[in-house]
Design a protein around this motif. Sequence first.
Motif, PDB file in Angstrom:
ATOM      1  N   GLU A 175       0.036  10.816  -4.811  1.00 35.10           N
ATOM      2  CA  GLU A 175      -0.599  11.009  -3.603  1.00 35.10           C
ATOM      3  C   GLU A 175       0.156  11.657  -2.498  1.00 35.10           C
ATOM      4  OE1 GLU A 175      -2.519   7.508  -2.262  1.00 35.10           O
ATOM      5  OE2 GLU A 175      -1.640   7.747  -0.227  1.00 35.10           O
TER       6      GLU A 175
ATOM      7  N   PHE B 122      -9.348  13.131   3.021  1.00 31.96           N
ATOM      8  CA  PHE B 122      -9.368  12.050   1.892  1.00 31.96           C
ATOM      9  C   PHE B 122     -11.083  11.550   1.843  1.00 31.96           C
ATOM     10  CE2 PHE B 122      -5.877  10.701  -0.638  1.00 31.96           C
ATOM     11  CZ  PHE B 122      -4.871  11.646  -0.235  1.00 31.96           C
TER      12      PHE B 122
ATOM     13  N   LEU C  56     -11.933   9.148  -1.035  1.00 29.69           N
ATOM     14  CA  LEU C  56     -10.499   8.548  -1.531  1.00 29.69           C
ATOM     15  C   LEU C  56     -10.201   7.863  -0.392  1.00 29.69           C
ATOM     16  CD1 LEU C  56      -8.855  11.039  -3.764  1.00 29.69           C
ATOM     17  CD2 LEU C  56      -9.971   9.122  -4.502  1.00 29.69           C
ATOM     18  N   ILE C  57      -9.298   6.759  -0.522  1.00 28.53           N
ATOM     19  CA  ILE C  57      -8.410   6.251   0.639  1.00 28.53           C
ATOM     20  C   ILE C  57      -7.064   6.644   0.691  1.00 28.53           C
ATOM     21  CG2 ILE C  57      -7.683   3.948   1.616  1.00 28.53           C
ATOM     22  CD1 ILE C  57     -10.321   2.647   0.146  1.00 28.53           C
ATOM     23  N   PRO C  58      -6.569   7.372   1.671  1.00 28.13           N
ATOM     24  CA  PRO C  58      -5.212   7.590   1.595  1.00 28.13           C
ATOM     25  C   PRO C  58      -4.297   6.317   1.587  1.00 28.13           C
ATOM     26  CG  PRO C  58      -6.111   8.207   3.465  1.00 28.13           C
ATOM     27  CD  PRO C  58      -7.443   7.480   3.035  1.00 28.13           C
ATOM     28  N   LEU C  59      -3.748   5.662   0.647  1.00 27.01           N
ATOM     29  CA  LEU C  59      -3.009   4.341   0.930  1.00 27.01           C
ATOM     30  C   LEU C  59      -1.799   4.838   1.512  1.00 27.01           C
ATOM     31  CD1 LEU C  59      -3.558   3.027  -2.658  1.00 27.01           C
ATOM     32  CD2 LEU C  59      -4.908   2.468  -0.608  1.00 27.01           C
ATOM     33  N   THR C  60      -0.962   5.873   1.347  1.00 26.42           N
ATOM     34  CA  THR C  60       0.407   5.901   2.012  1.00 26.42           C
ATOM     35  C   THR C  60       0.084   6.204   3.322  1.00 26.42           C
ATOM     36  OG1 THR C  60       0.276   8.305   1.316  1.00 26.42           O
ATOM     37  CG2 THR C  60       1.733   7.054   0.214  1.00 26.42           C
ATOM     38  N   VAL C  61      -0.843   6.972   3.992  1.00 29.31           N
ATOM     39  CA  VAL C  61      -1.054   7.178   5.294  1.00 29.31           C
ATOM     40  C   VAL C  61      -1.533   5.954   6.085  1.00 29.31           C
ATOM     41  CG1 VAL C  61      -2.495   8.566   6.823  1.00 29.31           C
ATOM     42  CG2 VAL C  61      -1.832   9.271   4.569  1.00 29.31           C
ATOM     43  N   ILE C  62      -2.442   5.026   5.346  1.00 26.46           N
ATOM     44  CA  ILE C  62      -2.847   3.878   6.063  1.00 26.46           C
ATOM     45  C   ILE C  62      -1.820   3.059   5.991  1.00 26.46           C
ATOM     46  CG2 ILE C  62      -4.418   1.856   5.766  1.00 26.46           C
ATOM     47  CD1 ILE C  62      -6.411   3.743   4.771  1.00 26.46           C
TER      48      ILE C  62
ATOM     49  N   MET D 156       0.739  -1.131  -0.069  1.00 27.34           N
ATOM     50  CA  MET D 156      -0.226  -0.037   0.075  1.00 27.34           C
ATOM     51  C   MET D 156       0.788   1.340  -0.013  1.00 27.34           C
ATOM     52  SD  MET D 156      -2.862  -0.703   2.594  1.00 27.34           S
ATOM     53  CE  MET D 156      -3.786   0.670   2.751  1.00 27.34           C
TER      54      MET D 156
ATOM     55  N   VAL E  11      -5.740  14.286   7.422  1.00 27.07           N
ATOM     56  CA  VAL E  11      -5.667  13.660   5.769  1.00 27.07           C
ATOM     57  C   VAL E  11      -6.513  12.615   5.755  1.00 27.07           C
ATOM     58  CG1 VAL E  11      -4.145  12.579   4.326  1.00 27.07           C
ATOM     59  CG2 VAL E  11      -3.183  14.391   5.963  1.00 27.07           C
TER      60      VAL E  11
END
Lengths: 105, 257
Positions: A67, B51, B56-62, A17, B47
């Motif tokens: 992103e 999002f 949207l889904i914040p992939l980097t944050v998760i 991810m 964030v």
Amino acid sequence: MVRKIFFCILIILSVAMTAYGAFFRRLLVYDNLEKFDQLKNVGITIKIPGYQQADTEFKAQSEWFTEPEVVNAMTFAGISRYKDGQLISNYPDLRMLKGRRPCPS
Amino acid sequence: MERLRLKVQIAMAVLMNVGLFQLHFICMPVLNCHSCPVSLFGCPLGVIGQFSAVGLIPLTVIGVMALVGLVAGRILCGWVCPFGLVQELLYKIPYAKFSIPRWTRFIKYGVFGALVVAVPYFLTPESTLYFCRLCPVATIESSIPWAILQGTTNALHLSVRIVILIVIMILAMGHRRFFCKVLCPIGACMSLLNRFAAIFPERRSLCVDCSTCNKVCPMETVPNKNRFGVYDDMLEECINCLDCQKRCPTDAIRLWG
């Protein structure tokens, strides 16, 4: 053992991810011509490439954001969702979304 | 260990609010508001909320939160979070101490689901119930500084935030790390991963059941031998402060699970 299997699965997912989000994911963002018009009407002029032409119909500029750039823009509420689902800048020019300091919440 | 942790917490609080750099594209999974004029990193809650508002889904944050949580559980809550430091200092003030029921720890999952994800998604960030608009850390680091620097147009909202902040601070004076245990949405996210974390205090067979670890634990957990599948010992609350390991009379607690 079960915990370690879960651990391995979750860590692979989280690395995937993070890598996908940081290096491969792109999001298309449009600039906000309505905000540009509002500012123009009160006498504030911001130059947007392609917008100063003598055309009567203007097209919003768009740009692919990574992103991390979107995350940075989100820290000052820089992007919102437009009515047809597209992402739109909360500022007139997309360049205002990059490297900007945050606003108070 | 407590002194070392205090030094690390102070150093990290200064580092994250030193104002020399801005790396807001990185979200450090601790409660440190990115609207602060001098903050270094972005706050994952802000964030995630933004999002969520745009669907949207914040992939980097998760992904980063999951990585940190899987490697070391809630270690950032114990060693890095500036608001954790504030609460620990508040608890040292002589004041009426009280305990809270164990079920209250589940409230933070509701706070995360409702105020961080659901409200922005369904009502957009304009809702006054959006978590960042109520967050006590944002009040300390953002609302009050910006109100002093630029003035405020919404005195009522600022007043509500300050009242919430004062209430939480009073509760933190009476119960150690009250906000972390009951309300913190980042704590909720990281707690979910605590049972799988690689670095985590676990009891070995040397344990003599003296309960010293339980008494010194700021989160009221008990290091357990069998982490996975045991849900009544509050292990998910462990913040890896290592006070239990330091105080254990038989050296029965190891760090690597």
